[in-house]
Structures are given as structure tokens and as C-alpha cells.
Design an enzyme around this catalytic site. Structure first.
Site, PDB file in Angstrom:
ATOM      1  N   ASP A  50      26.631  37.791   5.345  1.00  0.00           N
ATOM      2  CA  ASP A  50      25.719  38.503   6.575  1.00  0.00           C
ATOM      3  C   ASP A  50      24.859  37.251   7.065  1.00  0.00           C
ATOM      4  O   ASP A  50      23.671  37.269   6.289  1.00  0.00           O
ATOM      5  CB  ASP A  50      25.018  39.852   6.103  1.00  0.00           C
TER       6      ASP A  50
ATOM      7  N   ARG B 280      21.285  35.266   4.690  1.00  0.00           N
ATOM      8  CA  ARG B 280      21.459  34.924   3.213  1.00  0.00           C
ATOM      9  C   ARG B 280      21.302  33.699   2.765  1.00  0.00           C
ATOM     10  O   ARG B 280      20.835  33.036   1.842  1.00  0.00           O
ATOM     11  CB  ARG B 280      22.776  35.441   2.774  1.00  0.00           C
TER      12      ARG B 280
ATOM     13  N   ARG C  95      17.615  43.887  14.832  1.00  0.00           N
ATOM     14  CA  ARG C  95      18.827  43.199  14.681  1.00  0.00           C
ATOM     15  C   ARG C  95      20.044  43.523  15.876  1.00  0.00           C
ATOM     16  O   ARG C  95      20.994  42.908  16.030  1.00  0.00           O
ATOM     17  CB  ARG C  95      19.925  43.958  13.465  1.00  0.00           C
TER      18      ARG C  95
ATOM     19  N   LYS D 120      29.754  44.414  14.460  1.00  0.00           N
ATOM     20  CA  LYS D 120      29.488  45.680  13.694  1.00  0.00           C
ATOM     21  C   LYS D 120      28.363  46.345  14.525  1.00  0.00           C
ATOM     22  O   LYS D 120      27.828  45.796  15.396  1.00  0.00           O
ATOM     23  CB  LYS D 120      28.946  45.282  12.469  1.00  0.00           C
ATOM     24  N   HIS D 121      28.274  47.807  14.269  1.00  0.00           N
ATOM     25  CA  HIS D 121      28.760  48.763  13.337  1.00  0.00           C
ATOM     26  C   HIS D 121      29.462  49.672  14.232  1.00  0.00           C
ATOM     27  O   HIS D 121      28.908  50.485  14.541  1.00  0.00           O
ATOM     28  CB  HIS D 121      27.746  49.365  12.467  1.00  0.00           C
TER      29      HIS D 121
ATOM     30  N   HIS E 132      22.646  53.394   4.237  1.00  0.00           N
ATOM     31  CA  HIS E 132      22.526  53.175   3.159  1.00  0.00           C
ATOM     32  C   HIS E 132      22.568  54.380   2.246  1.00  0.00           C
ATOM     33  O   HIS E 132      22.593  54.399   0.910  1.00  0.00           O
ATOM     34  CB  HIS E 132      21.664  52.013   2.970  1.00  0.00           C
TER      35      HIS E 132
ATOM     36  N   ASP F 206      31.976  48.733   6.251  1.00  0.00           N
ATOM     37  CA  ASP F 206      30.732  48.459   5.870  1.00  0.00           C
ATOM     38  C   ASP F 206      30.808  48.901   4.522  1.00  0.00           C
ATOM     39  O   ASP F 206      31.775  49.376   4.074  1.00  0.00           O
ATOM     40  CB  ASP F 206      29.601  49.325   6.701  1.00  0.00           C
TER      41      ASP F 206
END
Length: 496
Positions: free
Chosen positions: A68, A76, A138, A168-169, A181, A252
Site C-alpha cells: 500500500d 510503507r 485517502r 480500491k475499495h 477493520h 481487502d
């Protein structure tokens, strides 16, 4: 059965802890594992990352390394120092598709240099709900057409540089106030609104040639009142039939509550494959035992007739085509060895951001030796707790160059905010936080500061509610390193 077991492995994309490829994962890769997903814990330095991805590809040349690297808050590659790349929301605010494509191309070049194949980006969600706790900056914006043109530009830039895009998503996580999450969000839109809003950026991503599309763990009762999108054949048929997508559908992470709560990851894997998912993202810290349990459960579902064997083989074949598609991108856009080596040595980013993409309530006067008060709150899980953000001590060099004498402090309670106000009664004050209006502590702390220090500059680093409470002075549309450096420059020079 051995052949079918290998096909099941080809549909799996686990994660793991640490900077070195574990022996168990190398064995899984040799046995046909389709992909590995990297997270911040796997990235210690450019050279180390290059060694890690080389080890993964040595174990299985066709395996895909995914990550990601959205830019802005979600990074990352740069989790330790912050990303110089702007967030999607900043790019949407700027609304220059050439800039968006250039930023994505730079991200793609860095990924290719690091040996990464797939970027789980761009975010194609229309952030129509300002209380969204997991999308926010985002997203390119709340307007579907704006989001669509930037999703397409990002896809072109990323894949033009040789890295595969995974939009995504799907079918859109923007109109939620729940983080998938932690729980299963519900989107209460009808089919017409879904088509006119949520699906517009995904249609643009498909038209731009995205190699992958990632599903979301959201419930869409207008289409399927029982199963979240990742596990819903009717929802995923929208992607195949209505949008005409022929590439790989990626889930995901199945360890998220929205997918596996109450049923477990192995059963979620079976349902996702049956619904039409091709590549199953498992999570962040998986084990050989966990993968074996998933593989066995899928094989049992095939044996019992709950899952069509042809669907498993089709998914494995689509993952193979995804790998071939990335190889084709690299063939069209090879990275010169000198650039590969240089970018591996230096996490080189794009030119610094400008405040042109910021929102400002009014003129900003130059500051002298201000106190930067960071209002702390829980991080967006997608960004991660270990990713630095905002203006802090990690930017000591930038502060010394532009705002010598500046002080950085953090407060996580109202008592700590009060203590800062008492400690610095005569210093210029800059207050920064993420989602100031959405998070109760941030809103109360902001109002406390503004009541006691009306001259304080209040900076929104998250999704801005520009005309709400508290009254924001500057919105940066992101909390990454690039946005923070731009903010420092703006406060040192002033603006009208």
C-alpha cells in the site's frame, strides 16, 4: 488434488512480520503461493527492501509483491520519515491531472526500483461522508467526476512507470461512518445513486486499464442484504458485467472484522472465491499453519460441492494473468539500472508540494519561533501507528532552516493542552490535528485553544469541514511529510 492445492495457494496473498523472508513463506512461495503483501514492519531501508523482494522473487519468480503506497498519509516505503508524495485529497484539491499522473509515476518508479510489483492504489472511493473514519484524505474528493479523472490519471502514471494498479475499495467505501477493520459498515444507497456516485471512479479506473480492483467489506442492502461486497456474487457481478472489468479482483484483508467476524478467515476465503474474488489478501501477520487451514478449508468446500473447482482454477489463472500483466508493464517501461540503484539508495520523491493545494481562511502572517501543538488521536488503521505525521521533531532540520526556535509538543488530553497553554503564554501557537471536527477530543481541544488563544493558527491535517466547528485556519489535505514541509514553509513566509 496436489494440482488443485497448488491452484488454491495461487489465490493467497499473506503478510508477515519483519524485514527478512521467513523460511515458511519461502516454502509456500515455492509451492505456488500467488502473492505476498508488504507492510511497514517489512521495510527498514531501501537496500533491505530490495533484498527482501529479491528473495521473494527468487523463491517464486511469478509471485507478486504487493504494497500500500498511496502517498500522503498511507505509506510503507516511507513510514519512518513520512512520504513526500501528496495525499489523494491534496491532488483532488489542486485538481491538475498532469500533477496527479506525475506523482503516481514517481511512486511507480520507486516501487519498481524496490522490486515491488503491485500497488494497492489508487483509492477510488468518493468520500461523500465527512465523518468517514477510514477513507478521508485517502480519497481524491467528494465529487465523483473529480475523483474519476484523478483515479484515471493515477492509474496511467503508476502503470506507465511499470507498477500494477489495484483500484480500491469496490463498490465504494466513501459513504460510511464505520471502519471495516473493526466492524461491518452498511451503505444505504439505491442502485441509481450507486451508479451515479460510487461506481463512477471505478469505471474510470477500468477504462484506464487498471490491472486489479480491490473489494471492500461493506454491506450494500440494495444489492445483497446478507453478505459484504467481498463475499457477494451480485455485488461483484457489477464489476464484471456492468463495468466490464476482466482483470484480477483482489480482496481487502480477510482478517478485518468486516469480512471474517463471526465466520473466520478460512470460511471468508471460501465465500470470497465463490463470489468471484481471485486474489485473497489474508492480513498482516500470517503463519504457515494459518495458510494450511485456509487451503484445507477451500479444498473441503470444493469436495462438498459448496465451491466450484472451476472457479478456483479460474481465480488462479487470473492471478497468473495479473503477474504476466505486470511483466508486460515492465517490458514497456523498463527502469534504467542507474535509476534503480539511485532510487534504492535515496527515497527520492517528487518536487516539494506548494500551498496552492491548501485551503486558507484568510491571509497568513509569517511566524517567528512558534510552538507546534500536535493534538494526538488514534491513527487511521490503514496508515498505521508507526507512520510519522504532521509537524514534529522528525522535521527538526526543516524547522531549523525555516522557523528557527520552533518547539514541538504533543497533547493527548485536555489537561495536557491546558498545560501547553500555561507553559507558552507569549509564543505564537500552531495547533494541528487530523479530523478535528469528527473526533470529540480534537474538537474540544481545538475550541479550548481558540477560546484561550484566539490568535492560534488551527491546522486541519485530515478531512476538512471548512465551515464547521472548530473554525479551521488552514487545511493541508494530508498529514504526510510533504504536506508538513509545505506548511512549515507557508508559516515562515506567510501568504495572502
Amino acid at each position: 488434488m496436489t494440482d488443485l492445492r497448488r491452484a488454491v495457494r495461487a489465490t493467497l496473498m499473506p503478510g508477515f512480520e519483519g524485514p527478512v523472508l521467513p523460511d515458511w513463506l519461502a516454502t509456500e512461495l515455492a509451492g505456488g503461493l500467488g502473492s505476498v503483501c508488504l507492510f511497514g514492519t517489512n521495510v527498514a531501508s531501501p537496500a533491505q527492501l530490495r533484498q527482501l523482494t529479491a528473495a521473494i522473487h527468487a523463491a517464486s519468480p511469478s509471485a507478486l509483491v504487493a504494497i500500500d503506497e498511496e502517498g500522503g498519509d498511507v505509506t510503507r516505503l516511507h513510514h519512518g520519515e513520512g512520504s513526500l508524495h501528496p495525499s489523494a485529497a491534496y491532488l483532488g484539491s489542486l485538481d491538475d491531472v498532469d500533477v496527479t499522473e506525475a506523482v503516481a509515476a514517481d511512486i511507480g518508479a520507486q516501487l519498481v526500483a524496490a522490486g515491488v510489483d503491485l500497488n494497492l492504489a489508487p483509492v477510488a472511493d468518493v468520500n461523500s461522508n465527512p465523518l468517514n473514519p477510514v477513507i478521508g484524505v485517502r480519497s481524491f474528493g467528494a465529487d465523483p467526476d473529480l475523483a474519476a479523472r484523478h483515479v484515471a490519471a493515477y492509474t496511467r502514471g503508476l502503470q506507465g512507470a511499470g507498477a500494477g494498479a489495484v483500484a480500491k475499495h469496490f463498490p465504494g467505501h466513501g459513504d460510511t461512518a464505520t471502519d471495516s477493520h473493526r466492524a461491518l459498515p452498511t451503505i444505504t444507497v439505491d442502485v441509481d445513486l450507486l451508479a451515479a456516485r460510487e461506481l463512477v471512479p471505478f469505471r474510470a479506473a477500468v477504462a484506464a486499464g487498471t490491472l486489479g480492483v480491490m473489494t471492500s467489506h461493506i454491506l450494500l442492502p440494495a444489492i445483497d442484504p446478507e453478505l459484504p461486497a467481498t463475499l457477494s456474487a451480485p455485488v461483484l457481478r457489477l464489476l464484471r458485467d456492468d463495468l466490464g472489468f476482466t482483470g484480477a479482483i483482489v480482496s481487502d484483508a480477510l482478517d478485518m472484522a468486516g469480512a471474517s467476524s463471526g465466520r473466520g478467515i478460512p470460511e471468508a476465503a471460501v465465500l470470497a472465491l465463490a463470489a468471484g474474488v481471485d486474489l485473497l489478501c489474508i492480513g498482516t501477520d500470517n503463519t504457515a499453519e494459518q495458510l494450511a487451514e485456509i487451503v484445507d478449508h477451500v479444498l473441503e468446500a470444493v469436495a462438498s460441492g459448496r465451491l466450484d473447482e472451476a472457479r478456483v482454477r479460474d481465480a488462479a489463472e487470473r492471478v497468473a494473468r495479473l503477474s504476466a500483466g505486470v511483466a508486460a508493464l515492465r517490458h514497456r517501461a523498463p527502469v534504467p539500472e542507474e535509476l534503480r540503484e539511485e532510487r534504492t539508495k535515496r527515497h527520492e520523491g517528487p518536487p516539494p508540494l506548494s500551498s496552492k493545494g491548501f485551503w486558507m481562511r484568510g491571509p497568513i502572517s509569517p511566524l517567528t519561533a512558534p510552538v507546534f501543538l500536535k493534538l494526538d488521536s488514534a491513527a487511521n488503521i490503514a496508515a498505521g501507528e508507526d507512520t510519522v505525521w504532521g509537524v514534529g521533531d522528525h522535521l527538526a532540520g526543516e524547522l531549523a532552516a525555516h522557523l528557527p526556535g520552533a518547539t514541538c509538543v504533543t497533547a493527548a488530553t485536555l489537561a495536557e493542552v491546558d498545560a501547553v497553554l500555561v507553559a507558552y503564554p507569549n509564543r505564537q501557537l500552531v495547533v494541528q490535528g487530523r479530523d478535528l471536527a469528527r473526533v470529540e477530543f480534537l474538537a474540544r481541544a481545538s475550541m479550548l485553544v481558540k477560546d484561550r488563544r484566539p490568535d492560534a493558527v488551527l491546522v486541519e491535517l485530515g478531512w476538512p469541514q471548512l465551515h464547521g466547528v472548530p473554525p479551521v485556519d488552514i487545511a493541508t489535505y494530508g498529514a504526510g511529510r510533504g504536506a508538513a514541509i509545505c506548511l512549515i514553509t507557508l508559516l515562515s513566509e506567510g501568504a495572502r
